[in-house]
Design a protein around this motif. Structure first.
Motif, short mmCIF file in Angstrom:
data_model
loop_
_atom_site.label_atom_id
_atom_site.label_comp_id
_atom_site.label_asym_id
_atom_site.label_seq_id
_atom_site.Cartn_x
_atom_site.Cartn_y
_atom_site.Cartn_z
N ALA A 15 -34.38 64.07 39.06
CA ALA A 15 -35.14 63.67 37.88
C ALA A 15 -34.34 62.65 37.06
CB ALA A 15 -35.48 64.90 37.03
N ALA A 16 -33.05 62.85 36.94
CA ALA A 16 -32.20 61.90 36.21
C ALA A 16 -32.21 60.53 36.90
CB ALA A 16 -30.78 62.42 36.10
N LEU A 17 -32.19 60.51 38.23
CA LEU A 17 -32.24 59.23 38.96
C LEU A 17 -33.55 58.49 38.69
CD1 LEU A 17 -30.79 60.22 42.46
CD2 LEU A 17 -29.80 58.62 40.81
N TYR A 18 -34.67 59.23 38.79
CA TYR A 18 -35.96 58.59 38.53
C TYR A 18 -36.11 58.16 37.07
CZ TYR A 18 -37.93 59.47 43.13
OH TYR A 18 -38.18 59.44 44.47
N TYR A 19 -35.61 58.97 36.16
CA TYR A 19 -35.68 58.61 34.75
C TYR A 19 -34.86 57.36 34.46
CZ TYR A 19 -35.23 58.84 29.70
OH TYR A 19 -35.24 58.51 28.37
N LYS A 20 -33.65 57.31 34.98
CA LYS A 20 -32.79 56.14 34.76
C LYS A 20 -33.42 54.88 35.38
CE LYS A 20 -28.04 54.50 35.61
NZ LYS A 20 -28.20 53.33 34.90
N SER A 21 -33.94 55.04 36.57
CA SER A 21 -34.56 53.91 37.25
C SER A 21 -35.78 53.40 36.49
CB SER A 21 -34.96 54.32 38.67
OG SER A 21 -35.60 53.27 39.33
N SER A 22 -36.64 54.31 36.03
CA SER A 22 -37.86 53.88 35.34
C SER A 22 -37.56 53.28 33.97
CB SER A 22 -38.84 55.05 35.20
OG SER A 22 -38.30 56.07 34.40
N THR A 23 -36.63 53.86 33.23
CA THR A 23 -36.32 53.30 31.90
C THR A 23 -35.62 51.95 32.02
OG1 THR A 23 -34.29 54.61 31.76
CG2 THR A 23 -36.26 55.51 30.70
N GLN A 24 -34.84 51.78 33.06
CA GLN A 24 -34.20 50.48 33.29
C GLN A 24 -35.26 49.41 33.56
OE1 GLN A 24 -31.66 50.47 36.73
NE2 GLN A 24 -30.54 48.68 36.04
N LYS A 25 -36.28 49.76 34.32
CA LYS A 25 -37.37 48.83 34.62
C LYS A 25 -38.24 48.59 33.39
CE LYS A 25 -37.27 50.09 39.42
NZ LYS A 25 -37.63 51.13 40.35
N LEU A 26 -38.38 49.61 32.54
CA LEU A 26 -39.15 49.46 31.30
C LEU A 26 -38.51 48.47 30.34
CD1 LEU A 26 -40.39 53.03 30.37
CD2 LEU A 26 -41.79 50.99 30.64
N ARG A 27 -37.20 48.37 30.39
CA ARG A 27 -36.49 47.44 29.49
C ARG A 27 -36.78 45.98 29.82
NH1 ARG A 27 -31.27 50.26 30.55
NH2 ARG A 27 -31.69 52.27 29.62
N THR A 28 -37.04 45.70 31.09
CA THR A 28 -37.32 44.33 31.51
C THR A 28 -38.55 44.32 32.44
OG1 THR A 28 -35.75 44.57 33.33
CG2 THR A 28 -34.93 43.54 31.30
N PRO A 29 -39.72 44.62 31.91
CA PRO A 29 -40.90 44.73 32.78
C PRO A 29 -41.30 43.42 33.45
CG PRO A 29 -41.53 44.87 30.48
CD PRO A 29 -40.03 44.88 30.52
N TYR A 30 -41.10 42.30 32.75
CA TYR A 30 -41.46 41.02 33.36
C TYR A 30 -40.58 40.73 34.57
CZ TYR A 30 -42.46 36.14 34.15
OH TYR A 30 -42.81 34.96 34.74
#
Length: 142
Positions: A15-30
């Motif tokens: 869950a931590a891996l998926y959370y980190k991955s998704s929030t990292q992508k949310l920071r730079t969605p473009y």
């Protein structure tokens, strides 16, 4: 009892891996939508207008996976979704093996140029296998 504890430990880590991955992508969605558009499906190159629709769905799917894995009543669905995502990522990585991505491959080091290597694919395969094993344990332990 011990299987339950192991499932909880694996759940927290994944869950931590998926959370980190998704929030990292949310920071730079473009940037992430550009990365998605760079992937090739065989000889087919994904058009940017599809990538701009698909990228947010992938981000939400990863975030949803993280949340579902942590909740005991949705854990099975979270691991099924996670294993499905990993399977798709593995296929894409094998199809794009050796290709250089100027903004990264969408893995943890976004915004850094990277070439998809066997190490990326094998890491995703290991994550997929662990999730499938947890699904089997949950179903068998019932």
């Amino acid at each position: 009892m011990i299987i339950s504890i192991m499932i909880w430990m694996v759940s927290i880590v994944i869950a931590a891996l998926y959370y980190k991955s998704s929030t990292q992508k949310l920071r730079t969605p473009y940037t992430f939508s550009y990365i998605v558009s760079e992937y090739q499906l065989g000889t087919y190159h994904m058009p940017p207008f599809i990538a701009t629709k698909l990228a947010p769905l992938l981000i939400v799917a990863e975030l949803l996976t993280a949340v579902w894995i942590l909740m005991p009543w949705t854990r099975l669905y979270g691991f099924i979704l996670g294993a499905s995502l990993q399977f798709i990522f593995i296929l894409l990585m094998f199809m794009n093996m050796g290709r250089s991505f100027p903004y990264g491959c969408g893995c943890f080091k976004m915004n850094a140029p990277s070439v998809i290597t066997a190490r990326h694919a094998w890491g995703n395969l290991a994550l997929c296998i662990v999730q499938v094993a947890v699904v089997i344990c949950i179903v068998v332990a019932g």
